[in-house]
Design an enzyme around this catalytic site. Structure first.
Site, PDB file in Angstrom:
ATOM      1  N   TYR A 255      64.522  30.726  19.335  1.00  0.00           N
ATOM      2  CA  TYR A 255      63.354  30.044  19.225  1.00  0.00           C
ATOM      3  C   TYR A 255      62.988  29.952  17.905  1.00  0.00           C
ATOM      4  O   TYR A 255      62.577  28.940  17.423  1.00  0.00           O
ATOM      5  CB  TYR A 255      62.639  30.846  20.052  1.00  0.00           C
ATOM      6  CG  TYR A 255      61.199  29.941  20.346  1.00  0.00           C
ATOM      7  CD1 TYR A 255      60.977  28.676  20.743  1.00  0.00           C
ATOM      8  CD2 TYR A 255      59.821  30.667  19.587  1.00  0.00           C
ATOM      9  CE1 TYR A 255      59.655  28.228  21.029  1.00  0.00           C
ATOM     10  CE2 TYR A 255      58.706  30.009  19.618  1.00  0.00           C
ATOM     11  CZ  TYR A 255      58.409  28.709  20.368  1.00  0.00           C
ATOM     12  OH  TYR A 255      57.509  28.078  20.361  1.00  0.00           O
TER      13      TYR A 255
ATOM     14  N   SER B 292      55.739  22.717  16.050  1.00  0.00           N
ATOM     15  CA  SER B 292      56.625  24.054  15.508  1.00  0.00           C
ATOM     16  C   SER B 292      55.611  25.009  16.362  1.00  0.00           C
ATOM     17  O   SER B 292      54.924  24.945  17.337  1.00  0.00           O
ATOM     18  CB  SER B 292      56.526  24.041  14.090  1.00  0.00           C
ATOM     19  OG  SER B 292      57.077  25.113  13.754  1.00  0.00           O
TER      20      SER B 292
ATOM     21  N   LYS C 200      62.017  26.625  15.737  1.00  0.00           N
ATOM     22  CA  LYS C 200      60.526  26.341  15.194  1.00  0.00           C
ATOM     23  C   LYS C 200      60.487  26.287  13.719  1.00  0.00           C
ATOM     24  O   LYS C 200      59.685  25.448  13.099  1.00  0.00           O
ATOM     25  CB  LYS C 200      59.607  27.429  15.666  1.00  0.00           C
ATOM     26  CG  LYS C 200      59.388  27.276  17.224  1.00  0.00           C
ATOM     27  CD  LYS C 200      58.585  26.187  17.579  1.00  0.00           C
ATOM     28  CE  LYS C 200      59.614  25.000  18.526  1.00  0.00           C
ATOM     29  NZ  LYS C 200      58.961  23.797  18.632  1.00  0.00           N
TER      30      LYS C 200
END
Length: 309
Positions: free
Chosen positions: A196, A167, A200
């Site tokens: 993004y 992550s 993550k």
């Protein structure tokens, strides 16, 4: 305040107390590293080879993968095995998993290391998902589920199989919005940075849910922030942004450290469903990542997207 502090403090971590010299011998262990042709993935493959592991280097580009394999062979004296894998195409993901399962009955460690960062919004996966979420979360989920029989075959109460998912500190910057991942009006109002963060955060939720579902069957699942690392992930940034970021970035040798610790150390093998931070330390992800209801919802959504592939 806690999320902001977690994000900023991890940019400048203390000196590591664990190094790759502390890794155990991995002779007889079968390992897959996705995105193993470059950056932290390539460095992880290098160190794993030096410690005796049989390593499958999973990557989209055969040319780049074979170039990396040749480089690593010269450096380590050991040869990784190329595994074709395009995480942005669920059909390719199945083919890659099937190829691996045709060669190996057991998988001891899976590093879900590959990733896409800040790709332009017009870039989608083969099946029409946002490229970042589709690659980083959907593709890795599908691949992990497909190779699960080999992970379960390798797992014992004393030698548990491990799945380590990369992550980043971006997990602290938002929570999941299920309306954003497929191409459409809601997604089109967002920017690459938003997507993004979705991916993550999703990586951590997936890793926690995997531990929750398969921990009793001797599967360990951790996620991690590798740190602020100088890699090809920055390829979609402008030259100016790259130059500014470079001031704060660390080399890939440091970036690989936390995932190698999570994947091989006895200490990390005593935990499950945790979030690791630089360098090779136990940390805490954003609290929402541990919500069982969110984990169940994401898992079931991912299963629905992948069921026809």
């Amino acid at each position: 305040m806690g999320n902001v502090w977690s994000l900023t403090s991890q940019m400048f971590p203390p000196k590591p107390k664990w190094t790759v010299d502390d890794m155990p011998d991995l002779t007889g262990k079968v390992v897959i590293v996705t995105g193993g042709n470059t950056g932290c993935g390539k460095e992880s493959v290098r160190v794993l080879l030096l410690h005796g592991a049989k390593v499958y280097l999973a990557a989209r580009s055969e040319g780049k993968a074979k170039e990396a394999i040749e480089d690593l062979k010269k450096e380590t004296g050991h040869e990784a095995i190329f595994l074709p894998l395009d995480l942005a195409d669920l059909v390719s993901v199945r083919r890659g998993a099937e190829e691996f399962l045709s060669k190996e009955k057991q998988l001891h460690i899976l590093f879900n290391n590959a990733g896409v960062m800040l790709s332009p919004m017009e870039m989608l996966t083969k099946q029409g998902y946002d490229l970042q979420f589709g690659t980083n979360v959907i593709g890795h989920f599908h691949f992990t589920k497909l190779v699960l029989p080999a992970l379960l075959a390798a797992a014992t109460p004393t030698e548990k199989a491990r799945v380590i998912t990369t992550s980043s500190s971006a997990n602290y910057m938002g929570t999941l919005n299920f309306d954003l991942w497929a191409d459409g009006p809601a997604r089109n109002k967002k920017a690459p940075g938003d997507m993004y963060v979705q991916s993550k955060h999703g990586n951590v939720v997936f890793a926690v849910e995997l531990a929750r579902r398969y921990g009793a069957q001797n599967i360990i699942s951790h996620s991690l922030n590798p740190g602020s690392i100088r890699t090809d992930l920055q390829r979609h940034l402008s030259p100016f942004a790259n130059k500014m970021q470079d001031i704060f970035l660390f080399p890939v040798s440091m970036g690989a450290l936390t995932q190698l610790w999570a994947g091989t150390s006895p200490e990390a093998g005593q935990m499950n469903g945790e979030f690791m931070i630089p360098w090779a330390r136990l940390g805490k992800a954003r609290k929402e990542t541990g919500d069982p209801e969110v984990g169940k919802k994401l898992w079931e959504w991912l299963e629905a997207q992948c069921k026809d592939y």
